[in-house]
Design a protein around this motif. Structure first.
Motif, PDB file in Angstrom:
ATOM      1  N   LYS A  28       0.848  -1.182   0.000  1.00 32.64           N
ATOM      2  CA  LYS A  28       0.000   0.000   0.000  1.00 32.64           C
ATOM      3  C   LYS A  28       0.887   1.235   0.000  1.00 32.64           C
ATOM      4  N   VAL A  29       0.459   2.244  -0.743  1.00 31.40           N
ATOM      5  CA  VAL A  29       1.208   3.498  -0.785  1.00 31.40           C
ATOM      6  C   VAL A  29       0.736   4.389   0.356  1.00 31.40           C
ATOM      7  N   GLN A  30       1.679   5.053   1.011  1.00 30.11           N
ATOM      8  CA  GLN A  30       1.313   6.009   2.062  1.00 30.11           C
ATOM      9  C   GLN A  30       1.725   7.419   1.642  1.00 30.11           C
ATOM     10  N   ALA A  31       0.759   8.340   1.713  1.00 25.15           N
ATOM     11  CA  ALA A  31       1.076   9.750   1.447  1.00 25.15           C
ATOM     12  C   ALA A  31       1.212  10.422   2.809  1.00 25.15           C
ATOM     13  N   GLY A  32       0.156  11.141   3.255  1.00 21.41           N
ATOM     14  CA  GLY A  32       0.202  11.718   4.607  1.00 21.41           C
ATOM     15  C   GLY A  32      -0.054  10.664   5.678  1.00 21.41           C
ATOM     16  N   GLY A  33      -0.737   9.610   5.292  1.00 18.45           N
ATOM     17  CA  GLY A  33      -1.020   8.508   6.232  1.00 18.45           C
ATOM     18  C   GLY A  33      -2.269   8.711   7.079  1.00 18.45           C
ATOM     19  N   THR A  34      -2.961   9.841   6.889  1.00 20.31           N
ATOM     20  CA  THR A  34      -4.075  10.159   7.803  1.00 20.31           C
ATOM     21  C   THR A  34      -5.267   9.212   7.634  1.00 20.31           C
ATOM     22  N   PHE A  35      -5.449   8.664   6.452  1.00 21.15           N
ATOM     23  CA  PHE A  35      -6.475   7.633   6.258  1.00 21.15           C
ATOM     24  C   PHE A  35      -5.844   6.256   6.334  1.00 21.15           C
ATOM     25  N   LEU A  36      -4.686   6.136   5.716  1.00 19.19           N
ATOM     26  CA  LEU A  36      -4.097   4.798   5.566  1.00 19.19           C
ATOM     27  C   LEU A  36      -3.889   4.106   6.920  1.00 19.19           C
ATOM     28  N   ILE A  37      -3.290   4.818   7.859  1.00 21.20           N
ATOM     29  CA  ILE A  37      -2.960   4.180   9.143  1.00 21.20           C
ATOM     30  C   ILE A  37      -4.250   3.780   9.869  1.00 21.20           C
ATOM     31  N   ALA A 113      -2.052  15.703   5.757  1.00 18.05           N
ATOM     32  CA  ALA A 113      -2.870  15.245   4.615  1.00 18.05           C
ATOM     33  C   ALA A 113      -2.399  15.893   3.325  1.00 18.05           C
ATOM     34  N   THR A 114      -2.324  15.106   2.270  1.00 18.76           N
ATOM     35  CA  THR A 114      -1.831  15.612   0.989  1.00 18.76           C
ATOM     36  C   THR A 114      -2.974  15.738  -0.024  1.00 18.76           C
ATOM     37  N   VAL A 115      -2.732  16.559  -1.031  1.00 16.49           N
ATOM     38  CA  VAL A 115      -3.720  16.714  -2.105  1.00 16.49           C
ATOM     39  C   VAL A 115      -3.888  15.374  -2.824  1.00 16.49           C
ATOM     40  N   GLY A 117      -3.463  12.332  -1.662  1.00 17.05           N
ATOM     41  CA  GLY A 117      -4.234  11.407  -0.830  1.00 17.05           C
ATOM     42  C   GLY A 117      -5.709  11.755  -0.845  1.00 17.05           C
ATOM     43  N   ASN A 118      -6.000  13.052  -0.809  1.00 16.34           N
ATOM     44  CA  ASN A 118      -7.391  13.512  -0.822  1.00 16.34           C
ATOM     45  C   ASN A 118      -8.094  13.118  -2.118  1.00 16.34           C
ATOM     46  N   LEU A 119      -7.334  13.122  -3.232  1.00 17.64           N
ATOM     47  CA  LEU A 119      -7.936  12.820  -4.542  1.00 17.64           C
ATOM     48  C   LEU A 119      -8.009  11.326  -4.834  1.00 17.64           C
ATOM     49  N   THR A 120      -7.088  10.540  -4.260  1.00 19.42           N
ATOM     50  CA  THR A 120      -7.033   9.122  -4.646  1.00 19.42           C
ATOM     51  C   THR A 120      -7.574   8.165  -3.592  1.00 19.42           C
ATOM     52  N   CYS A 121      -7.989   8.705  -2.421  1.00 22.22           N
ATOM     53  CA  CYS A 121      -8.363   7.803  -1.314  1.00 22.22           C
ATOM     54  C   CYS A 121      -9.674   7.065  -1.580  1.00 22.22           C
ATOM     55  N   THR A 126     -14.412  13.500   0.387  1.00 21.61           N
ATOM     56  CA  THR A 126     -13.320  14.477   0.515  1.00 21.61           C
ATOM     57  C   THR A 126     -13.537  15.619  -0.485  1.00 21.61           C
ATOM     58  N   GLU A 127     -12.922  16.762  -0.200  1.00 24.70           N
ATOM     59  CA  GLU A 127     -13.341  17.995  -0.875  1.00 24.70           C
ATOM     60  C   GLU A 127     -12.601  18.356  -2.156  1.00 24.70           C
ATOM     61  N   MET A 128     -11.335  17.931  -2.256  1.00 22.56           N
ATOM     62  CA  MET A 128     -10.558  18.346  -3.426  1.00 22.56           C
ATOM     63  C   MET A 128     -11.113  17.793  -4.752  1.00 22.56           C
ATOM     64  N   LEU A 166       0.453   5.665  -9.645  1.00 21.31           N
ATOM     65  CA  LEU A 166       0.679   6.709  -8.645  1.00 21.31           C
ATOM     66  C   LEU A 166       0.239   8.035  -9.227  1.00 21.31           C
ATOM     67  N   LEU A 167      -0.535   8.784  -8.480  1.00 18.44           N
ATOM     68  CA  LEU A 167      -0.843  10.155  -8.893  1.00 18.44           C
ATOM     69  C   LEU A 167       0.428  10.959  -8.635  1.00 18.44           C
ATOM     70  N   THR A 168       0.927  11.625  -9.663  1.00 20.13           N
ATOM     71  CA  THR A 168       2.180  12.365  -9.461  1.00 20.13           C
ATOM     72  C   THR A 168       1.927  13.869  -9.307  1.00 20.13           C
ATOM     73  N   ARG A 183     -18.468  26.476  -1.434  1.00 23.54           N
ATOM     74  CA  ARG A 183     -19.299  26.222  -0.254  1.00 23.54           C
ATOM     75  C   ARG A 183     -19.083  24.792   0.209  1.00 23.54           C
ATOM     76  N   ARG A 184     -19.099  24.611   1.497  1.00 22.40           N
ATOM     77  CA  ARG A 184     -19.074  23.254   2.071  1.00 22.40           C
ATOM     78  C   ARG A 184     -20.125  23.221   3.166  1.00 22.40           C
ATOM     79  N   VAL A 185     -20.733  22.066   3.321  1.00 26.72           N
ATOM     80  CA  VAL A 185     -21.756  21.920   4.365  1.00 26.72           C
ATOM     81  C   VAL A 185     -21.331  20.768   5.256  1.00 26.72           C
TER      82      VAL A 185
HETATM   83  C1  LIG Z   1      -9.912  13.560  11.260  1.00 22.30           C
HETATM   84  C2  LIG Z   1      -9.920  13.811   9.768  1.00 22.30           C
HETATM   85  C3  LIG Z   1     -10.654  14.875   9.289  1.00 22.30           C
HETATM   86  C4  LIG Z   1     -10.672  15.119   7.918  1.00 22.30           C
HETATM   87  N1  LIG Z   1     -11.425  16.170   7.448  1.00 22.30           N
HETATM   88  C5  LIG Z   1     -11.478  16.385   6.129  1.00 22.30           C
HETATM   89  C6  LIG Z   1     -12.267  17.446   5.591  1.00 22.30           C
HETATM   90  O1  LIG Z   1     -12.926  18.193   6.307  1.00 22.30           O
HETATM   91  N2  LIG Z   1     -12.271  17.610   4.245  1.00 22.30           N
HETATM   92  C7  LIG Z   1     -11.550  16.796   3.396  1.00 22.30           C
HETATM   93  O2  LIG Z   1     -11.585  16.984   2.191  1.00 22.30           O
HETATM   94  N3  LIG Z   1     -10.790  15.804   3.878  1.00 22.30           N
HETATM   95  C8  LIG Z   1     -10.744  15.579   5.190  1.00 22.30           C
HETATM   96  N4  LIG Z   1      -9.962  14.564   5.663  1.00 22.30           N
HETATM   97  C9  LIG Z   1      -9.177  13.779   4.694  1.00 22.30           C
HETATM   98  C10 LIG Z   1      -7.747  14.320   4.605  1.00 22.30           C
HETATM   99  O3  LIG Z   1      -7.778  15.639   4.103  1.00 22.30           O
HETATM  100  C11 LIG Z   1      -6.854  13.524   3.628  1.00 22.30           C
HETATM  101  O4  LIG Z   1      -7.111  13.879   2.329  1.00 22.30           O
HETATM  102  C12 LIG Z   1      -7.010  12.100   3.658  1.00 22.30           C
HETATM  103  O5  LIG Z   1      -6.929  11.736   5.013  1.00 22.30           O
HETATM  104  C13 LIG Z   1      -5.983  11.323   2.806  1.00 22.30           C
HETATM  105  O6  LIG Z   1      -4.765  12.024   2.596  1.00 22.30           O
HETATM  106  P1  LIG Z   1      -3.356  11.443   3.007  1.00 22.30           P
HETATM  107  O7  LIG Z   1      -2.326  12.266   2.324  1.00 22.30           O
HETATM  108  O8  LIG Z   1      -3.219  11.332   4.484  1.00 22.30           O
HETATM  109  O9  LIG Z   1      -3.400  10.005   2.318  1.00 22.30           O
HETATM  110  P2  LIG Z   1      -3.082   8.551   2.934  1.00 22.30           P
HETATM  111  O10 LIG Z   1      -3.905   8.292   4.132  1.00 22.30           O
HETATM  112  O11 LIG Z   1      -1.622   8.351   3.037  1.00 22.30           O
HETATM  113  O12 LIG Z   1      -3.599   7.668   1.700  1.00 22.30           O
HETATM  114  C14 LIG Z   1      -4.984   7.531   1.435  1.00 22.30           C
HETATM  115  C15 LIG Z   1      -5.152   6.557   0.249  1.00 22.30           C
HETATM  116  O13 LIG Z   1      -4.736   7.179  -0.954  1.00 22.30           O
HETATM  117  C16 LIG Z   1      -3.695   6.395  -1.580  1.00 22.30           C
HETATM  118  N5  LIG Z   1      -2.722   7.363  -2.121  1.00 22.30           N
HETATM  119  C17 LIG Z   1      -2.207   8.416  -1.460  1.00 22.30           C
HETATM  120  N6  LIG Z   1      -1.413   9.138  -2.276  1.00 22.30           N
HETATM  121  C18 LIG Z   1      -1.438   8.517  -3.481  1.00 22.30           C
HETATM  122  C19 LIG Z   1      -0.847   8.800  -4.742  1.00 22.30           C
HETATM  123  N7  LIG Z   1      -0.046   9.864  -4.922  1.00 22.30           N
HETATM  124  N8  LIG Z   1      -1.109   7.976  -5.782  1.00 22.30           N
HETATM  125  C20 LIG Z   1      -1.917   6.897  -5.620  1.00 22.30           C
HETATM  126  N9  LIG Z   1      -2.520   6.580  -4.446  1.00 22.30           N
HETATM  127  C21 LIG Z   1      -2.276   7.373  -3.380  1.00 22.30           C
HETATM  128  C22 LIG Z   1      -3.114   5.535  -0.464  1.00 22.30           C
HETATM  129  O14 LIG Z   1      -2.557   4.341  -0.956  1.00 22.30           O
HETATM  130  C23 LIG Z   1      -4.344   5.285   0.402  1.00 22.30           C
HETATM  131  O15 LIG Z   1      -5.093   4.211  -0.123  1.00 22.30           O
HETATM  132  C24 LIG Z   1      -9.930  14.303   7.031  1.00 22.30           C
HETATM  133  C25 LIG Z   1      -9.178  13.226   7.528  1.00 22.30           C
HETATM  134  C26 LIG Z   1      -9.168  12.967   8.884  1.00 22.30           C
HETATM  135  C27 LIG Z   1      -8.332  11.817   9.379  1.00 22.30           C
END
Ligand SMILES: Cc1cc2nc3c(=O)[nH]c(=O)nc-3n(C[C@H](O)[C@H](O)[C@H](O)COP(=O)(O)OP(=O)(O)OC[C@H]3O[C@@H](n4cnc5c(N)ncnc54)[C@H](O)[C@@H]3O)c2cc1C
Length: 282
Positions: A28-37, A113-115, A117-121, A126-128, A166-168, A183-185
């Protein structure tokens, strides 16, 4: 909770990361790890299989930073929400990205959190994604075979955000004349899953809406364009009743699917408010 054991890999270049993705099974790929972990913990708790390898992108320099050319902006996948907030390059109408990033999660989440990760999770809330759809962004991927592929955000999310690569980076064409309203709700004032993310981008030509793009995400489906509302606005002028009239043209498939009365109401309040904000801009 202790995670199940895995081997942690920390490549320093994109080519090294791609080689690891191609050669390691069950990785598994880890970006910021905020979802992955968190996901690894959930899988363990459910007794499901967890990956044997985690490939961190944190040290991959090729995936970091924001840059600009005359006509376009490039945001690398490992750019964090904090990097967006702090970037001097996101000026003018692109400053909207700072506003969006600033409202995501908590300070600690925004730092990690990375852009990308937000787009590929593949979470539909997620908002992006809606933002990148409205901005007509292109998403650039690199496959395990090292081949590059570019796909529009609209098409990527239309195909349920599926990728093996991989999203680059993300590229956005600059459009200095465009006006944008976001706007976000969410349901509670606390850190909460957004029920709606909505970006409207438009250009006024002689007081008429033109080239309008609406990226919307109600958390039910992946982000999409609201073509019906785009068409309506593109035939409308900057008048006091345009926003109210727009509400009579909404696509039930987007705004009413699996939506409570509260959501339906808030979606309409947000749309009206965003359209009125644009109408009121000079
Ligand atoms: C408490 C909490 C509150 C949040 N609130 C919001 C919010 O209000 N609005 C919002 O939009 N988001 C929110 N998020 C989501 C956050 O912004 C991150 O976008 C999200 O957690 C994933 O980003 P990350 O970089 O941590 O990815 P990771 O957790 O590292 O990865 C997430 C997934 O994406 C895959 N991935 C990551 N990077 C790549 C890549 N470059 N190419 C291919 N696959 C990849 C990983 O393999 C994994 O499956 C929240 C998250 C948490 C934990």
């Amino acid at each position: 909770m202790l995670l199940n054991p895995f081997t942690f890999h920390s490549p320093k270049s994109l080519s090294e990361a791609i080689k690891l993705c191609a050669s390691l099974e069950d990785a598994k790929v880890q970006a910021g790890g905020t979802f992955l972990i968190n996901n690894l913990k959930l899988l363990k708790r459910k007794g499901s299989k967890t990956p044997r390898h985690v490939i961190s992108l944190r040290k991959v320099k090729d995936l970091q930073g924001i840059s600009e050319k005359k006509d376009s902006l490039t945001i690398k996948a490992m750019t964090s929400m904090r990097d967006i907030i702090d970037s001097p390059l996101l000026a003018g109408n692109m400053g909207i990205l700072k506003e969006i990033a600033q409202n995501i999660g908590t300070c600690a989440i925004r730092n990690m959190a990375t852009v990308g990760g937000n787009l590929t999770c593949r979470y539909t809330w997620t908002e992006m994604p809606a933002v990148m759809v409205a901005l007509e962004a292109d998403l650039h991927f690199m496959g395990k075979d090292g081949k590059e592929e570019t796909i529009s955000a609209e098409k990527f999310f239309g195909n349920s955000a599926k990728t093996d690569g991989l999203l680059t980076q993300i590229t956005v064409k600059k459009d200095p004349k465009a006006l944008m309203a976001y706007r976000r709700v969410k349901k509670t004032p606390h850190v909460d899953i957004p029920l709606l993310s909505l970006l409207i981008k438009t250009t006024f030509e002689k007081d008429r809406f033109s080239k309008t793009r609406i990226g919307v995400n109600t958390g039910v489906d992946f982000a999409q364009c609201d073509k019906k509302l785009e068409d309506f606005l593109n035939q409308s002028s900057r008048s006091a009743n345009t926003a109210q009239e727009a509400l009579t043209r909404l696509s039930a498939a987007i705004y009413d699917t699996r939506a409570s009365d509260y959501k339906k109401h808030m979606f309409r309040v947000s749309l009206k408010d965003a359209i009125n904000e644009l109408i009121g801009r000079k």
